[in-house]
Design an enzyme around this catalytic site. Structure first.
Site, PDB file in Angstrom:
ATOM      1  N   LYS A   1       0.864  -1.382  -0.214  1.00 56.95           N
ATOM      2  CA  LYS A   1       0.097   0.063  -0.091  1.00 56.95           C
ATOM      3  C   LYS A   1       0.887   1.216  -0.020  1.00 56.95           C
ATOM      4  CE  LYS A   1      -3.678  -0.015  -0.467  1.00 56.95           C
ATOM      5  NZ  LYS A   1      -4.797  -0.329  -1.261  1.00 56.95           N
TER       6      LYS A   1
HETATM    7  N1  PMP Z   1      -2.911  -7.262   1.311  1.00 57.16           N
HETATM    8  C1  PMP Z   1      -2.803  -6.419   2.452  1.00 57.16           C
HETATM    9  C2  PMP Z   1      -2.104  -7.047   3.558  1.00 57.16           C
HETATM   10  C3  PMP Z   1      -3.590  -5.041   2.221  1.00 57.16           C
HETATM   11  O1  PMP Z   1      -3.613  -4.218   3.570  1.00 57.16           O
HETATM   12  C4  PMP Z   1      -4.117  -4.785   1.112  1.00 57.16           C
HETATM   13  C5  PMP Z   1      -4.657  -3.727   1.064  1.00 57.16           C
HETATM   14  N2  PMP Z   1      -5.913  -3.296   2.007  1.00 57.16           N
HETATM   15  C6  PMP Z   1      -4.229  -5.739   0.309  1.00 57.16           C
HETATM   16  C7  PMP Z   1      -3.531  -7.065   0.239  1.00 57.16           C
HETATM   17  C8  PMP Z   1      -4.965  -5.510  -1.194  1.00 57.16           C
HETATM   18  O2  PMP Z   1      -4.529  -4.582  -1.967  1.00 57.16           O
HETATM   19  P1  PMP Z   1      -5.391  -3.778  -2.680  1.00 57.16           P
HETATM   20  O3  PMP Z   1      -5.987  -2.616  -2.095  1.00 57.16           O
HETATM   21  O4  PMP Z   1      -4.593  -3.060  -3.834  1.00 57.16           O
HETATM   22  O5  PMP Z   1      -6.606  -4.310  -3.526  1.00 57.16           O
END
Ligand code: PMP
Length: 325
Positions: A44
């Protein structure tokens, strides 16, 4: 060119790592983008930086301003770092179901954290709506709005996607990732599809999310839950995800995820969080469907350090009926 320019210059350009055991057993190249090596520790950081820069460039965020966000944790951690580096305040609205480690880390980084009971998105008291209302009530504040702010997806279309293409010399058959906001999957997907239309884009979904059904049947209907995973799964199709070309979805249970994370810890030295476990289970399922000789890329989102009290706590797992063997 070996020297990176400060915090912002250290976001991205992460290594692509072959998971040796998973590759050997599937006969495929199972490659993980090491997003845990970003300076704030997760995938992120890219979205956090892009959203802040986007608000600066639009003129909405002025020197000394405040960035407000509703986040399950990692976006807040990325924002707290970026805000410190650029002289902004940071206020994080979060559901009270998230790990203690993430809340404590955010406070250590200097963010103001406000916890709210977890209620569905349709409820006006949902943490995301509260964040938006709070930002609107302040004179010099912006709502980062990661779910529907397309700067999130653009970060991955402009950086993560091209990095994967370059690091594999264009030899990538499938990209697999779980979705929280969808920025990663949709952004990387847009770039890879623009280079080669037949790269498969696969959504990895935990239980208790509506996205598996959305991809498979066109209806965002919740699957049975809950799941101990954090930061992934969604009950709705965000603006970042809407219109994404997604070829397949794989549903992964918590038991499969726990098995994967502990196996990689014990056998290969990796210490990954739950979303990485979901990603790698889905990457293996995709490798088995495509057969040997293919290259599957996924995301190593963050390390296990933030999940000591849950995923890496034997009592917690036992209470959920989850085995680590
Ligand atoms: N893995 C973790 C540990 C996250 O915190 C997040 C985002 N909330 C994601 C995956 C997913 O990423 P995205 O928001 O780009 O879909």
């Amino acid at each position: 060119m070996e020297i990176k320019a400060g915090f912002a210059g250290s976001v991205g350009n992460t290594p692509l790592i072959r998971l040796e055991g998973l590759s050997a057993e599937t006969g495929c190249e199972i490659l993980g983008k090491a997003e845990f090596m970003n300076p704030g520790g997760s995938v992120k950081d890219r979205a956090a930086l892009w959203m802040v820069v986007d608000h600066e460039q639009s003129g909405a965020l002025k020197p000394g301003g405040i960035v407000v966000e509703g986040t399950a944790g990692n976006t807040g951690i990325g924002l707290a770092h970026v805000c410190n580096a650029r002289g902004y305040g940071c206020v994080i609205f979060m559901p009270d179901t998230q790990s203690r480690e993430k809340v404590e880390l955010l406070r250590t980084l200097g963010a103001e954290v406000r916890l709210f009971p977890a209620v569905p998105y349709a409820n006006p008291e949902n943490y995301q709506h509260q964040a938006g209302r709070y930002a609107a009530s302040l004179p010099n504040a912006v709502w980062a709005n990661q779910f529907d702010n397309l700067a999130n997806r653009r970060a991955h279309e402009e950086t993560t996607g091209p990095e994967i293409w370059r690091q594999t010399d264009g030899r990538v058959d499938a990209f697999v990732a779980a979705v929280g906001t969808g920025g990663t999957l949709a952004g990387v997907g847009r770039y890879l599809k623009s280079r080669r239309k037949d790269v498969e884009i696969v959504l990895a979904d935990p239980m208790g999310s509506a996205l598996f059904n959305w991809v498979k049947h066109g209806r965002a209907e919740m699957s049975p839950g809950p799941s101990i995973t954090e930061g992934i799964g969604n009950s709705r199709v965000t603006q970042n995800l809407a219109g994404a070309e997604i070829d397949d979805a794989v549903q992964v249970t918590d038991q499969e995820m726990v098995h994967m994370v502990y196996r990689l810890l014990r056998e290969e030295g990796w210490f990954f969080g739950s979303s990485t476990g979901i990603n790698l289970c889905a990457a293996v399922a995709t490798a088995r469907r495509l057969g040997p000789g293919h290259t599957i890329v996924s995301i190593l989102c963050d390390t296990g350090a933030k999940y000591q009290s849950r995923l890496f706590n034997g009592e917690f797992l036992a209470a959920k009926g989850l085995r680590t063997d």
